[in-house]
Design a protein around this motif. Structure first.
Motif, PDB file in Angstrom:
ATOM      1  N   PRO A   1      61.553  35.078  26.763  1.00  0.00           N
ATOM      2  CA  PRO A   1      60.218  35.791  27.038  1.00  0.00           C
ATOM      3  C   PRO A   1      59.310  34.870  27.965  1.00  0.00           C
ATOM      4  O   PRO A   1      59.176  33.863  27.558  1.00  0.00           O
ATOM      5  CB  PRO A   1      59.454  36.013  25.579  1.00  0.00           C
ATOM      6  CG  PRO A   1      60.569  36.035  24.662  1.00  0.00           C
ATOM      7  CD  PRO A   1      61.559  34.962  25.262  1.00  0.00           C
ATOM      8  N   THR A   2      58.403  35.791  28.760  1.00  0.00           N
ATOM      9  CA  THR A   2      57.499  34.944  29.757  1.00  0.00           C
ATOM     10  C   THR A   2      56.241  35.782  29.724  1.00  0.00           C
ATOM     11  O   THR A   2      56.210  36.675  29.536  1.00  0.00           O
ATOM     12  CB  THR A   2      58.142  34.464  31.359  1.00  0.00           C
ATOM     13  OG1 THR A   2      58.291  36.025  31.747  1.00  0.00           O
ATOM     14  CG2 THR A   2      59.314  33.797  31.236  1.00  0.00           C
ATOM     15  N   PHE A   3      55.211  35.020  29.802  1.00  0.00           N
ATOM     16  CA  PHE A   3      53.915  35.575  29.796  1.00  0.00           C
ATOM     17  C   PHE A   3      52.851  34.886  30.816  1.00  0.00           C
ATOM     18  O   PHE A   3      52.902  33.422  30.774  1.00  0.00           O
ATOM     19  CB  PHE A   3      53.268  35.601  28.345  1.00  0.00           C
ATOM     20  CG  PHE A   3      53.942  35.964  27.151  1.00  0.00           C
ATOM     21  CD1 PHE A   3      53.824  37.419  26.728  1.00  0.00           C
ATOM     22  CD2 PHE A   3      54.914  35.098  26.478  1.00  0.00           C
ATOM     23  CE1 PHE A   3      54.684  37.696  25.870  1.00  0.00           C
ATOM     24  CE2 PHE A   3      55.691  35.654  25.396  1.00  0.00           C
ATOM     25  CZ  PHE A   3      55.737  37.117  25.228  1.00  0.00           C
ATOM     26  N   GLN A   4      52.310  35.530  31.623  1.00  0.00           N
ATOM     27  CA  GLN A   4      51.240  35.002  32.534  1.00  0.00           C
ATOM     28  C   GLN A   4      49.864  35.638  32.064  1.00  0.00           C
ATOM     29  O   GLN A   4      49.848  36.888  32.090  1.00  0.00           O
ATOM     30  CB  GLN A   4      51.551  35.347  33.966  1.00  0.00           C
ATOM     31  CG  GLN A   4      50.653  34.955  34.988  1.00  0.00           C
ATOM     32  CD  GLN A   4      50.884  34.891  36.365  1.00  0.00           C
ATOM     33  OE1 GLN A   4      52.002  34.374  36.773  1.00  0.00           O
ATOM     34  NE2 GLN A   4      50.420  35.357  37.429  1.00  0.00           N
ATOM     35  N   LEU A   5      49.278  34.604  31.539  1.00  0.00           N
ATOM     36  CA  LEU A   5      47.783  35.038  31.131  1.00  0.00           C
ATOM     37  C   LEU A   5      46.638  34.835  32.478  1.00  0.00           C
ATOM     38  O   LEU A   5      46.670  33.561  32.987  1.00  0.00           O
ATOM     39  CB  LEU A   5      47.338  34.280  29.984  1.00  0.00           C
ATOM     40  CG  LEU A   5      48.064  34.373  28.719  1.00  0.00           C
ATOM     41  CD1 LEU A   5      47.611  33.368  27.649  1.00  0.00           C
ATOM     42  CD2 LEU A   5      48.242  35.615  28.395  1.00  0.00           C
TER      43      LEU A   5
END
Length: 354
Positions: free
Chosen positions: A108-112
């Protein structure tokens, strides 16, 4: 959650106030007195190939550095989080470009999308993922303000107020390896505070996506047409509210952890600029030897800055070798008012342990 390793990346050579005065027509003494920042770092799109040129380059360099510092295989990383206010593109997400460069896949990857509290938002999200069953993650904060400059680097058409902003901010990245396993050296995170408190509050910072080149023309109150500023700051609101919000977070952390502020080893305060950092330190009653400052030499690197502070605090703890040293940190984001903070305990490596 244990922060087992930290890193920081600042591109190129530091840009001094004298450099800013010579290159952009700003006044060196004014910069010294009003900002308290002595230097900052900027990516150079025309610089050497081995230096970062974009937010993605900065994040990749910080990620590689922290993986090396932790002595871990990228394959052991279960998720990647990038917090930034200056992604390289709308699509693809910069976090996925960074994952590819780091050799991370099938995770999983997340960009905030965030500002000064983004690094804590990243750590808050990481803790939730670790609690849900992940074993290890990588959290990166990175920003580059150079993308907001005119492409031709001719700053004469930028207002003095916007130029002054460039003196406050800078480019940089920092990264953290976080583990669910608490049996090891590093910083044990005992409390995290993260809340949006912007209801009824006007934003105190606005940064428009298009930067200097895409700014539209607007009609001002005087009827004159002018270019819309790419960014705006309400410094009076920041000066009024950030110290009181930081004080509330610090008190909350202190009471929850049972650590009187005067007895902790290190306190990481909000870092808008050098002048504000010192005012906040005094307002919070933090002794100079407790405070971990860096903005006066790094510039305000946005999402990177809290992790850079943590990196430097960890180095101080390691140098002093005080197992169980206690750290409190707070970061306040004024864009739409987010309060955040951490209570951490340092655990020293045992003999023979990396």
């Amino acid at each position: 959650m244990r922060i087992s390793a930290l890193s920081e990346v600042l591109p190129g050579e530091p840009v001094s106030n004298r450099d800013m005065a010579e290159r952009f027509g700003l006044h060196e003494r004014w910069l010294d007195r009003m900002t308290g920042n002595r230097s900052r770092y900027f990516c150079d799109p025309d610089g050497p190939d081995d230096l970062p040129k974009t937010t993605g380059d900065l994040a990749t360099a910080a990620g590689r550095r922290v993986l090396d510092a932790a002595c871990i295989d990228p394959a052991s990383v279960d998720f990647l989080i990038l917090s930034t206010g200056s992604p390289d593109h709308l699509m693809p997400s910069t976090v996925n470009v960074v994952a590819d460069r780091l050799g991370l896949n099938d995770l999983p990857t997340f960009q905030l999308s965030a500002g000064c509290a983004g690094a804590v938002q990243g750590l808050y999200t990481a803790r939730a993922l670790l609690c849900s069953g992940a074993n290890r993650g990588l959290v990166i904060g990175a920003d580059s303000v150079v993308k907001l400059w005119p492409a031709d680097r001719r700053l004469g058409r930028i207002s003095p107020a916007e130029l002054a902003n460039f003196a406050l901010f800078g480019d940089g990245a920092a990264a953290a390896v976080v583990d669910a396993d608490e049996d090891g050296p590093g910083l044990l995170v005992e409390r995290i505070v993260l809340r949006a408190v912007g209801k009824g509050r006007a934003p105190a910072q606005t940064v428009r996506w298009y930067g200097a080149d895409g700014a539209p023309m607007v009609t001002g109150p005087d009827g004159q047409e002018r270019r819309e500023p790419m960014g705006q700051e309400d410094y009076k609101a920041i000066e009024r509210h950030v110290p009181e919000l930081a004080d509330a977070v610090l008190r909350e952390l202190s009471e929850a952890a049972g650590w009187p502020v005067g007895q902790v080893d290190h306190v990481l305060t909000p870092q808008l600029n050098g002048v504000m950092a010192e005012r906040i330190r005094q307002h919070l009653g933090v002794r100079p030897e407790q405070a971990v400052h860096c903005v006066e030499t790094t510039g305000n690197s946005g999402n990177a800055l809290p992790l850079i502070q943590l990196h430097r605090a960890l180095r101080l703890a390691e140098e002093r070798g005080v197992d169980g040293a206690r750290l409190l940190a707070t970061a306040i984001e004024s864009s739409k008012w987010i309060v955040s903070g951490l209570a951490m305990r340092y655990r020293a490596a045992e003999k023979g342990q990396l």
